[in-house]
Design a protein around this motif. Sequence first.
Motif, PDB file in Angstrom:
ATOM      1  N   GLU A 164       0.826  -1.218   0.000  1.00 41.23           N
ATOM      2  CA  GLU A 164       0.000   0.000   0.000  1.00 41.23           C
ATOM      3  C   GLU A 164       0.856   1.263   0.000  1.00 41.23           C
ATOM      4  N   GLU A 165       1.880   1.246   0.822  1.00 43.02           N
ATOM      5  CA  GLU A 165       2.736   2.423   0.938  1.00 43.02           C
ATOM      6  C   GLU A 165       3.480   2.678  -0.385  1.00 43.02           C
ATOM      7  N   ASP A 166       4.023   1.598  -0.941  1.00 43.42           N
ATOM      8  CA  ASP A 166       4.729   1.734  -2.219  1.00 43.42           C
ATOM      9  C   ASP A 166       3.780   2.228  -3.310  1.00 43.42           C
ATOM     10  N   THR A 216       1.077   4.085  -3.027  1.00 43.33           N
ATOM     11  CA  THR A 216       0.802   5.509  -2.869  1.00 43.33           C
ATOM     12  C   THR A 216       1.973   6.340  -3.384  1.00 43.33           C
ATOM     13  N   ASN A 217       3.182   5.939  -3.010  1.00 49.19           N
ATOM     14  CA  ASN A 217       4.355   6.699  -3.456  1.00 49.19           C
ATOM     15  C   ASN A 217       4.539   6.629  -4.961  1.00 49.19           C
TER      16      ASN A 217
END
Length: 491
Positions: free
Chosen positions: A74-76, A78-79
């Motif tokens: 998820e974090e990747d 978004t980035n």
Amino acid sequence: PEIGCLSIVVLGASGDLAKKKTFPALFNLYRQGFLQSHEVYIFGYARTKISDEELRERIRGYLVPSKNTVKGHEEDLTNFLQLIKYVCGSYDTEEGYQLLDKEISAHEIYRNSTEGSSRRLFYLALPPSVYPPVCKMIKKCCMNKSDLGGWTRIVVEKPFGRDLESAEQLSNQIGELFEEPQIYRIDHYLGKELVQNLLVLRFANRFFMPLWNRDNIDNIQIVFREDFGTDGRGGYFDQYGIIRDIIQNHLLQVLCLVAMEKPVSLKPEHIRDEKVKVLQSVVPIKDEEVVLGQYEGYLEDPTVPDGSYTPTFATMVLRLHNERWEGVPFILKAGKALNSRKAEIRVQFKDVPGDIFKSNKQGRNEFVIRLQPSEAMYMKLTVKQPGLKMSTVQSEMDLSYGQRYQEVTIPEAYERLILDTIRGDQQHFVRRDELKAAWEIFTPLLHRIDRGEFKSIPYKQGSRGPAEADKLLEKAGYVQTHGYIWIPPTL
Ligand code: BG6
């Protein structure tokens, strides 16, 4: 220098190819650290008026984790999505491209306030009919800034024309604008793990050296099967058919790697030189060595014109006139709506001379390279049936990737190929003369099919294809193994 700003422009950003293949491949590269946030910017370009955020939302659903990449997904994601900007414009007028150039340049100047270069990759996820105007506009408005150095490359994908003449015309149009080293013609089969392994297999193993020729090999099959039909792609597919969609490119590329001589080195030009020689040694295809099929129900697809002759299945024998392969049939087979989905290379060896075990009756040695699914290489061979009796049985030596390389996630073809385009490695891309030679092989046959002179035989969906194809296989010399079937090992 291979540092500094890298701009990747996906033209046709909201189309199928971009959503299903290009963006997911870019995301996977990003996740593996190949696209660094501080140097990469991704631009989507298309005609639809949408915002950056809308484009991101459209592709978000296609960026899914694999079993090994759930953590941090998820974090990747978004980035990664933050790296994507959208530029709206038409494909054949300057305005949009000027805007695009402004966006790219602003970013390059900002990034390069200290050092670096202007590297621009244009991925044309578009129908080939617009390649010429798009290339013209890129050339006019969007080339890398020479004072910053770097490069401009374009990535294109088949169909490159419909026959020799139209392909050459397209090549000329693009060739007037870009040099060959700037043009990356994708054939995604060249990005598949086991296709890339062919060179290693053949030229790094003593085992194969003495065997890989007409003295030992009886016939070679290169097979592509799909267990679904055109699935709403009928409009595209019907204009091309199975030969142009699969055989002229994917299977022929595989054939080149199976048949070619050892290149002088691993330099892309050395490898491609050898592939071209294979293509040039193919003799004209004989009508009696071709079977075409069309699955029943194909014409019911609303996007397919009534009464279409387009084949959805083909088996054909290619023959090479050279020292290594004279007399060895290369059987290419591809079909949609068949009973299974797989792609494989099947090298069948000749019978053992002076056979004292009657093992020839059970089956021949076969070396199978399974490209997908369940990547594997296995060698079918005769062994003594374990036990007290002296009898023989068919068995195999099996290198199944899922089992042998459990920790490895095999990269997607597009992932690898896009990385190559960034690195400037053209080994796994089709050179212009290769493309021409490929069209030379099939154009006469294709013209006859287009004129309705070569009819397709109907076959049932979910079948093996027309029975005539199996007969052709047999006539070409293929001997089926009876009572034995390889089953991919389960973990
Ligand atoms: C594409 C063809 O090039 O390859 C499709 O246009 C086909 O018709 C696809 O389904 C198969 O690719 P893969 O990688 O799934 O074997």
